[in-house]
Design an enzyme around this catalytic site. Structure first.
Site, mmCIF file in Angstrom:
data_model
loop_
_atom_site.group_PDB
_atom_site.id
_atom_site.type_symbol
_atom_site.label_atom_id
_atom_site.label_comp_id
_atom_site.label_asym_id
_atom_site.label_seq_id
_atom_site.Cartn_x
_atom_site.Cartn_y
_atom_site.Cartn_z
ATOM 1 C CG HIS A 1 123.601 -66.874 -24.931
ATOM 2 N ND1 HIS A 1 123.164 -65.943 -25.846
ATOM 3 C CD2 HIS A 1 124.909 -66.610 -24.722
ATOM 4 C CE1 HIS A 1 124.180 -65.154 -26.176
ATOM 5 N NE2 HIS A 1 125.256 -65.541 -25.500
ATOM 6 C CD GLU B 1 127.135 -63.897 -22.029
ATOM 7 O OE1 GLU B 1 128.266 -63.918 -22.494
ATOM 8 O OE2 GLU B 1 126.150 -64.376 -22.609
HETATM 9 P P1 PGA Z 1 130.560 -61.541 -27.519
HETATM 10 O O1 PGA Z 1 129.451 -62.590 -27.074
HETATM 11 O O2 PGA Z 1 131.845 -61.923 -26.844
HETATM 12 O O3 PGA Z 1 130.617 -61.692 -29.014
HETATM 13 O O4 PGA Z 1 130.080 -60.190 -27.089
HETATM 14 C C1 PGA Z 1 129.403 -63.078 -25.762
HETATM 15 C C2 PGA Z 1 128.207 -63.961 -25.614
HETATM 16 O O5 PGA Z 1 127.135 -63.647 -26.183
HETATM 17 O O6 PGA Z 1 128.291 -65.016 -24.954
#
Ligand code: PGA
Length: 250
Positions: free
Chosen positions: A91, A161
């Site tokens: 992540h 992401e």
């Molecule tokens: P968010 O985070 O939905 O708050 O943008 C997603 C993530 O970091 O997995």
């Protein structure tokens, strides 16, 4: 569709966690969605160890170590022993805390060795006009997957992401058209890394400011297999709304 709720460090209260788990169990039973919850580690263990429901549990990260004299480390083996079946790896918030591409690759191997399904997060910091972000995504995918066997590669779920879209409101998230392009690109790179038909079943998720206002458009306008949801997953009302919008969609 697969929904992974990344609670990050938002939830520190047992009663709140219990409410979210109960809601998720109801939703998993009625919505046809596959729901995976990623609570902070101590809360995760409190629910995953006795879990017999349709909801599954994910570690938000796993240790690089394989056990031994390593105070404070939570290994893949310990998570697996506690009934956890998925692990978020790489992540951006862990990468910002020091996880390099090499560490991410090692952690993938650790997760797979304990039969945790890895959810590999990739994503560019920003978009440029020359498509450099595409090369960045290719590199992140390749460095993570290349050390694995072809069979192992096929088990990895990829969560795209983009960092510029994390933790904001729906209006700042990616647009369906751009996400569709990126999903196709990721699938193309996966196909290159998994010759033959091995990548046909690879799942690709999107994460970054997914909210009730945009989840339906993102699901409908793309070939995405699901979502990794942060802030919108820790409010019961909002999480219920997300599942509802997706259910109408699927
Ligand atoms: P968010 O985070 O939905 O708050 O943008 C997603 C993530 O970091 O997995």
């Amino acid at each position: 569709m697969l929904i992974v709720a990344n609670w990050k460090a938002y939830v520190e209260d047992f009663a709140k966690a219990k409410k979210l788990v109960a809601l998720s169990k109801r939703l998993a039973g009625t919505s046809g969605l596959t729901i995976v919850l990623a609570p902070p580690a101590p809360l995760l263990g409190a629910f995953s160890a006795s879990n017999t429901s349709k909801v599954a549990f994910a570690a938000q990260d796993i240790s690089l170590t394989t056990g031994g004299a390593k105070t404070g480390e939570a290994t893949a083996g310990a998570y697996a022993a506690a009934g956890v079946t998925y692990a978020i790896i790489g992540h951006s918030e862990r990468r910002a805390a020091g996880d390099t591409d090499a560490i991410v690759a090692e952690k993938l191997a650790r997760a797979l060795a304990h039969e945790l399904t890895p959810i590999l997060c990739i994503g560019e910091h920003e978009r440029d006009g020359e498509g450099k972000y595409l090369a960045f995504i290719r590199e992140e995918l390749t460095s993570a997957l290349a050390p694995l066997s072809p069979k192992e590669r096929a088990h990895v779920i990829v969560a795209y992401e983009p960092l510029w879209a994390i933790g904001k409101a729906a209006s700042f998230a990616i647009l369906p058209h751009d996400l569709d392009e990126m999903t196709l690109y990721i699938r193309k790179v996966l196909a290159e890394l998994m010759p033959g038909k091995n990548s046909a079943h690879s799942r690709v998720l999107y994460g970054g400011s997914v909210e009730p206002d945009n989840i339906r458009a993102l699901a409908a306008g793309t070939s995405i297999d699901g979502f990794l949801i942060g802030h919108a997953s820790v409010d019961p009302k909002t999480f219920g709304e997300l599942a509802k919008r997706l259910r109408v969609q699927t």
